[in-house]
Write an enzyme that holds these catalytic residues in place. Structure first.
Site, PDB file in Angstrom:
ATOM      1  N   ALA A 131       7.204  27.407  96.055  1.00  0.00           N
ATOM      2  CA  ALA A 131       7.880  28.330  96.968  1.00  0.00           C
ATOM      3  C   ALA A 131       7.114  29.636  97.065  1.00  0.00           C
ATOM      4  CB  ALA A 131       9.303  28.597  96.493  1.00  0.00           C
ATOM      5  N   ASN A 132       7.422  30.429  98.091  1.00  0.00           N
ATOM      6  CA  ASN A 132       6.922  31.802  98.209  1.00  0.00           C
ATOM      7  C   ASN A 132       7.983  32.748  97.661  1.00  0.00           C
ATOM      8  OD1 ASN A 132       4.949  30.581  99.863  1.00  0.00           O
ATOM      9  ND2 ASN A 132       4.874  32.375 101.178  1.00  0.00           N
ATOM     10  N   ARG A 133       7.565  33.948  97.358  1.00  0.00           N
ATOM     11  CA  ARG A 133       8.527  34.994  97.005  1.00  0.00           C
ATOM     12  C   ARG A 133       9.214  35.458  98.282  1.00  0.00           C
ATOM     13  NH1 ARG A 133       7.529  37.213  91.958  1.00  0.00           N
ATOM     14  NH2 ARG A 133       5.348  37.044  91.373  1.00  0.00           N
TER      15      ARG A 133
END
Ligand code: CTP
Ligand code: CA
Length: 238
Positions: free
Chosen positions: A33-35
């Site tokens: 995932a991305n932040r």
């Protein structure tokens, strides 16, 4: 409540907003995932709704409350986010007017996610083969007759913010990019403030018109963006 006379400026307009991260499964218990807190995208959805727009918020996994007056479609992966955005844009009454892609979409997914939990073993760590995810912003920007009138992207950069954002505007085919500096120490990730530049496509795609906004709360950035959208779609005639 409002000093505005008559209908709100985005009444009758339909908008689709993407927000939050996407989760790309490695196996049933792990993901890439991305932040992203989703705060900025959710605030944009709320701000467009406050100006009268009919808003569908396509949200990756976030811990935020649903913004008031907004239809929310929850998704996990980039592929699901693209499908949900296209479905929301292609309502029977024609393409939506506005798309705002604020999601922090994972650029890659695991090419073949495992059906069962991957176990540690004597062979050491697994090797993940990645595949590139669809670019939702570029896909919506290049959707031909289904293209919304105004397509807005975000660009989070750690250096050369304006140059990278201008390149994204030209490459993806969107109309505006909201660019922000996410270098360590600027405190935008997960925080409540944002300092952004609004880039609008100019005569030449590589030479956009740039407005630099002061450091504002994400709610204020969203309100300004929604007002700029309203001014563009329904310019004041008085
Ligand atoms: N975006 C998208 N779908 C993707 C990747 C990005 O819709 N698969 C959108 C984001 O929502 C954002 C804009 O594209 O509005 C820019 O995202 P960003 O990650 O900054 O750009 P990328 O093109 O992915 O470039 P890079 O991560 O390499 O800087
Ligand atoms: Ca990216």
């Amino acid at each position: 409540f409002s000093e505005r006379q008559g209908p709100k400026p985005l009444t009758g307009r339909r908008a689709v907003v993407t927000s939050g991260p996407t989760h790309e499964p490695i196996d049933p218990v792990r993901y890439i995932a991305n932040r992203s807190s989703g705060k900025q995208g959710h605030a944009v959805a709320a701000a467009l709704a406050a100006l009268g727009a009919d808003v569908t918020l396509v949200s990756g996994p976030v811990t935020l409350a649903h913004p008031p007056g907004v239809r929310v479609v929850r998704v996990e992966t980039a592929a699901e986010m693209l499908a949900a955005s296209q479905a929301a844009l292609q309502a029977p009454d024609g393409p939506a007017d506005i798309a705002v892609c604020a999601a922090a979409v994972a650029d890659w997914r695991v090419a073949a996610a495992a059906g069962d939990k991957v176990k540690k073993g004597p062979d050491g760590p697994p090797t993940l083969t990645l595949a590139e995810n669809p670019d939702i912003l570029a896909t919506l920007s290049q959707a031909g007759p289904a293209r919304p009138r105004l397509v807005v992207g975000f660009a989070a950069e750690t250096r050369d913010v304006l140059a990278y954002a201008a390149a994204k505007l030209a490459k993806k085919g969107c109309d505006w990019i909201v660019a922000n500096d996410v270098a360590t120490g600027t405190g935008t990730f997960g925080g409540d403030d944002n300092q952004v530049h609004l880039l609008r496509r100019g005569a030449a795609p590589e030479a956009p018109l740039v407005e630099t906004w002061p450091r504002l709360s994400k709610t204020e950035v969203a309100a300004r963006l929604a007002q700029a959208i309203a001014d563009t779609l329904s310019p004041h005639t008085a």
